[in-house]
Design a protein around this motif. Structure first.
Motif, PDB file in Angstrom:
ATOM      1  N   THR A 180      39.693  79.491  64.607  1.00 47.62           N
ATOM      2  CA  THR A 180      40.916  79.047  65.277  1.00 47.62           C
ATOM      3  C   THR A 180      41.736  78.195  64.320  1.00 47.62           C
ATOM      4  OG1 THR A 180      39.827  78.984  67.429  1.00 47.62           O
ATOM      5  CG2 THR A 180      41.878  77.752  67.213  1.00 47.62           C
ATOM      6  N   GLY A 181      43.004  78.547  64.156  1.00 47.28           N
ATOM      7  CA  GLY A 181      43.940  77.726  63.402  1.00 47.28           C
ATOM      8  C   GLY A 181      44.978  77.132  64.341  1.00 47.28           C
ATOM      9  N   LEU A 182      45.644  76.089  63.888  1.00 44.29           N
ATOM     10  CA  LEU A 182      46.711  75.458  64.669  1.00 44.29           C
ATOM     11  C   LEU A 182      47.917  75.250  63.779  1.00 44.29           C
ATOM     12  CD1 LEU A 182      47.492  74.031  67.416  1.00 44.29           C
ATOM     13  CD2 LEU A 182      46.891  71.892  66.260  1.00 44.29           C
ATOM     14  N   ARG A 183      49.084  75.656  64.276  1.00 47.57           N
ATOM     15  CA  ARG A 183      50.323  75.489  63.507  1.00 47.57           C
ATOM     16  C   ARG A 183      51.171  74.391  64.124  1.00 47.57           C
ATOM     17  NH1 ARG A 183      55.447  79.597  62.352  1.00 47.57           N
ATOM     18  NH2 ARG A 183      55.556  79.178  60.125  1.00 47.57           N
ATOM     19  N   ILE A 184      51.625  73.449  63.292  1.00 51.31           N
ATOM     20  CA  ILE A 184      52.495  72.366  63.726  1.00 51.31           C
ATOM     21  C   ILE A 184      53.679  72.255  62.771  1.00 51.31           C
ATOM     22  CG2 ILE A 184      50.656  71.052  64.855  1.00 51.31           C
ATOM     23  CD1 ILE A 184      50.556  69.250  62.361  1.00 51.31           C
ATOM     24  N   SER A 185      54.736  71.595  63.238  1.00 54.10           N
ATOM     25  CA  SER A 185      55.926  71.389  62.400  1.00 54.10           C
ATOM     26  C   SER A 185      56.474  69.992  62.697  1.00 54.10           C
ATOM     27  CB  SER A 185      56.984  72.461  62.684  1.00 54.10           C
ATOM     28  OG  SER A 185      57.310  72.492  64.063  1.00 54.10           O
ATOM     29  N   PRO A 186      55.842  68.968  62.153  1.00 54.43           N
ATOM     30  CA  PRO A 186      56.153  67.584  62.539  1.00 54.43           C
ATOM     31  C   PRO A 186      57.598  67.155  62.345  1.00 54.43           C
ATOM     32  CG  PRO A 186      54.090  67.694  61.325  1.00 54.43           C
ATOM     33  CD  PRO A 186      54.723  69.030  61.202  1.00 54.43           C
ATOM     34  N   LEU A 187      58.290  67.738  61.357  1.00 54.77           N
ATOM     35  CA  LEU A 187      59.646  67.295  61.050  1.00 54.77           C
ATOM     36  C   LEU A 187      60.704  68.322  61.440  1.00 54.77           C
ATOM     37  CD1 LEU A 187      58.995  65.740  57.514  1.00 54.77           C
ATOM     38  CD2 LEU A 187      58.925  64.617  59.742  1.00 54.77           C
ATOM     39  N   ASN A 188      60.276  69.405  62.039  1.00 50.85           N
ATOM     40  CA  ASN A 188      61.193  70.493  62.352  1.00 50.85           C
ATOM     41  C   ASN A 188      62.095  70.133  63.533  1.00 50.85           C
ATOM     42  OD1 ASN A 188      62.404  72.991  62.314  1.00 50.85           O
ATOM     43  ND2 ASN A 188      60.504  74.153  62.452  1.00 50.85           N
ATOM     44  N   THR A 189      63.358  70.463  63.400  1.00 46.29           N
ATOM     45  CA  THR A 189      64.317  70.248  64.486  1.00 46.29           C
ATOM     46  C   THR A 189      64.726  71.571  65.130  1.00 46.29           C
ATOM     47  OG1 THR A 189      66.127  70.267  62.875  1.00 46.29           O
ATOM     48  CG2 THR A 189      65.218  68.127  63.482  1.00 46.29           C
ATOM     49  N   ALA A 190      63.953  72.640  64.871  1.00 45.44           N
ATOM     50  CA  ALA A 190      64.270  73.949  65.428  1.00 45.44           C
ATOM     51  C   ALA A 190      64.261  73.899  66.942  1.00 45.44           C
ATOM     52  CB  ALA A 190      63.254  74.979  64.936  1.00 45.44           C
ATOM     53  N   SER A 191      65.041  74.784  67.535  1.00 45.64           N
ATOM     54  CA  SER A 191      65.110  74.918  68.989  1.00 45.64           C
ATOM     55  C   SER A 191      65.564  73.630  69.670  1.00 45.64           C
ATOM     56  CB  SER A 191      63.758  75.366  69.560  1.00 45.64           C
ATOM     57  OG  SER A 191      63.335  76.567  68.944  1.00 45.64           O
ATOM     58  N   ASP A 192      66.408  72.863  68.953  1.00 50.64           N
ATOM     59  CA  ASP A 192      67.010  71.647  69.512  1.00 50.64           C
ATOM     60  C   ASP A 192      65.943  70.634  69.911  1.00 50.64           C
ATOM     61  OD1 ASP A 192      69.202  70.052  70.229  1.00 50.64           O
ATOM     62  OD2 ASP A 192      69.127  70.725  72.316  1.00 50.64           O
ATOM     63  N   LEU A 193      64.890  70.528  69.097  1.00 49.44           N
ATOM     64  CA  LEU A 193      63.802  69.604  69.413  1.00 49.44           C
ATOM     65  C   LEU A 193      63.917  68.344  68.572  1.00 49.44           C
ATOM     66  CD1 LEU A 193      61.374  69.687  71.343  1.00 49.44           C
ATOM     67  CD2 LEU A 193      59.964  70.309  69.385  1.00 49.44           C
ATOM     68  N   SER A 194      63.545  67.211  69.156  1.00 45.49           N
ATOM     69  CA  SER A 194      63.618  65.950  68.431  1.00 45.49           C
ATOM     70  C   SER A 194      62.526  65.009  68.906  1.00 45.49           C
ATOM     71  CB  SER A 194      64.989  65.290  68.636  1.00 45.49           C
ATOM     72  OG  SER A 194      65.173  64.949  70.010  1.00 45.49           O
ATOM     73  N   ASP A 195      62.244  64.018  68.083  1.00 49.22           N
ATOM     74  CA  ASP A 195      61.306  62.971  68.474  1.00 49.22           C
ATOM     75  C   ASP A 195      61.744  61.676  67.805  1.00 49.22           C
ATOM     76  OD1 ASP A 195      58.437  62.675  69.832  1.00 49.22           O
ATOM     77  OD2 ASP A 195      58.545  61.334  68.105  1.00 49.22           O
ATOM     78  N   SER A 196      61.657  60.583  68.526  1.00 50.81           N
ATOM     79  CA  SER A 196      62.136  59.311  68.006  1.00 50.81           C
ATOM     80  C   SER A 196      61.240  58.763  66.898  1.00 50.81           C
ATOM     81  CB  SER A 196      62.242  58.287  69.144  1.00 50.81           C
ATOM     82  OG  SER A 196      60.971  58.080  69.750  1.00 50.81           O
ATOM     83  N   ASN A 197      59.990  59.164  66.885  1.00 54.66           N
ATOM     84  CA  ASN A 197      59.056  58.646  65.873  1.00 54.66           C
ATOM     85  C   ASN A 197      57.879  59.612  65.744  1.00 54.66           C
ATOM     86  OD1 ASN A 197      57.768  57.036  64.029  1.00 54.66           O
ATOM     87  ND2 ASN A 197      57.135  55.472  65.492  1.00 54.66           N
ATOM     88  N   PRO A 198      58.029  60.690  64.973  1.00 56.23           N
ATOM     89  CA  PRO A 198      56.997  61.733  64.953  1.00 56.23           C
ATOM     90  C   PRO A 198      55.700  61.357  64.235  1.00 56.23           C
ATOM     91  CG  PRO A 198      58.747  62.256  63.397  1.00 56.23           C
ATOM     92  CD  PRO A 198      59.226  61.080  64.195  1.00 56.23           C
ATOM     93  N   GLU A 199      55.734  60.418  63.303  1.00 53.87           N
ATOM     94  CA  GLU A 199      54.524  60.135  62.523  1.00 53.87           C
ATOM     95  C   GLU A 199      53.324  59.744  63.383  1.00 53.87           C
ATOM     96  OE1 GLU A 199      52.926  57.690  58.591  1.00 53.87           O
ATOM     97  OE2 GLU A 199      54.996  57.457  59.237  1.00 53.87           O
ATOM     98  N   PRO A 200      53.443  58.772  64.313  1.00 57.86           N
ATOM     99  CA  PRO A 200      52.259  58.439  65.119  1.00 57.86           C
ATOM    100  C   PRO A 200      51.801  59.574  66.022  1.00 57.86           C
ATOM    101  CG  PRO A 200      54.199  57.245  65.897  1.00 57.86           C
ATOM    102  CD  PRO A 200      54.569  57.861  64.589  1.00 57.86           C
TER     103      PRO A 200
END
Length: 372
Positions: free
Chosen positions: A232-252
């Protein structure tokens, strides 16, 4: 593993075997998942079989996103993995890849709010962690249409989402895939739950970092129990803004996720570095090497890699595996071209999505000179 000397007097293990779960991959080069929108009936076809078998020299192929349920669908003409017909259609594909000496994982996909009623059974609203409309266009059979405000999932529906991923994993193994990759990146459902820009819940799946990563971890644990032994693999994109997505503080958010993933036997962690298809650096982002250092398994790097950057990543050991996306569309023999330092075929963007043979299975292989 042994390193290999190249024509430019450099050495690298990019082209040498590596162990991944129970498998010995031929090299560290991965074909990234690439939506091609060539499944008008939602099933794999003869063209699909030819397309993937042409690229079987990759150490690992990750399939295009396979919708895990009717609710998961967000793009017209994309394949599924929830019916018997889907499973049967993928068996010739996986068999062909194996026959050519390759390995292939299925990417499990639920787009969440990045859909449209036209793509949903009964014309219902797409689902999401919260009723927050993404400022994107959905790709329907009739063309692009503005996304609608989604319906927030009830907490009692979330076990059903996990169950859909579980069944999709079973189906993928039944179809002959060597393992699966859970798509938790690029603004799709699991990514939406992890980001405070899309997740405004006040229950056990919203608010705190621990709550927002809960569904991704539940899905990952459930799927890893089915695809055991490191499949099993897992794909993430911590800094990606695709699909109008955002986060105020993604690092934690993503450091907490990775710390928890270390308790699960995974084949790899697949990280989109920057914005998919765009910049590798994001204003207000964080150093993704933190994730590389915290994760105890194989780290797969993705986004904007060419030959020089891939070689550099291996020399500096900033990644164990390198995933190539767009170059694999136009270069079925990408491994050979990278190893030789040969020029790449240019990508024809007009034939990237939809259509038939053209721009799919007709890109030329590099001519091999006959021995003198």
């Amino acid at each position: 593993m042994a390193t290999r000397k190249l024509g430019d007097n450099t050495t690298t293990d990019l082209f040498s075997p590596i162990a991944l779960g129970p498998y010995a991959l031929k090299n560290r080069i991965v074909m990234a998942p690439l939506t091609r929108a060539r499944a008008p009936k939602g099933v794999a076809t003869r063209l699909t079989q030819e397309y993937y078998s042409q690229r079987a020299t990759a150490g690992l192929i990750i399939s295009e996103g396979l919708n895990i349920s009717p609710q998961a669908v967000g793009y017209a003409f994309t394949p599924g993995i929830w019916t018997t017909e889907h499973i049967k259609s993928w068996r010739p594909v996986t068999s062909a890849v194996h026959g050519d000496g390759g390995r292939i994982f299925a990417q499990l996909w639920h787009v969440g709010r990045v859909s449209h009623p036209d793509l949903q059974l009964g014309g219902v609203l797409p689902v999401a962690p919260s009723a927050v409309r993404p400022d994107v266009d959905a790709f329907t059979v009739e063309g692009k249409k503005p996304a609608k405000t989604p319906r927030a999932l009830r907490i009692d529906e979330l076990p059903g989402i996990v169950a859909d991923y579980e069944q999709a994993a079973r189906n993928a193994l039944d179809a002959g895939f060597d393992g699966v990759e859970i798509h938790a990146a690029n603004g799709y459902l699991l990514d939406q739950f992890m980001r405070d820009g899309a997740n405004q819940r006040t229950d056990a799946y919203g608010g705190s970092v621990e709550n927002r990563i809960r569904l991704t971890l539940e899905v990952t644990r459930a799927v890893a129990a089915i695809c055991d032994g490191g499949r099993t693999g897992l794909r993430i994109s911590p800094l990606n803004t695709a699909s109008d997505l955002s986060d105020s503080n993604p690092e934690p958010v993503f450091t907490a996720l990775v710390d928890q993933l270390n308790d699960i036997v995974l084949a790899y962690l697949h990280v989109v570095e920057g914005v998919t298809g765009g910049s590798r650096t994001v204003e207000g982002g964080f150093d993704l090497n933190v994730l590389r250092q915290r994760f105890k398994g194989l780290y797969m790097a993705n986004n904007g890699y060419d030959r020089d950057l891939a070689l550099s990543a291996r020399r500096s050991n900033t990644a164990d595996l390198i995933a190539f996306g767009r170059p694999y569309i136009a270069n079925p023999d990408l491994v050979t071209r990278l190893e030789r330092g040969a020029p790449l075929n240019p990508l024809d963007s007009a034939t990237a999505y939809g259509g038939g043979d053209e721009g799919y299975i007709d890109y030329p292989f590099q001519a091999v000179k006959a021995p003198v």
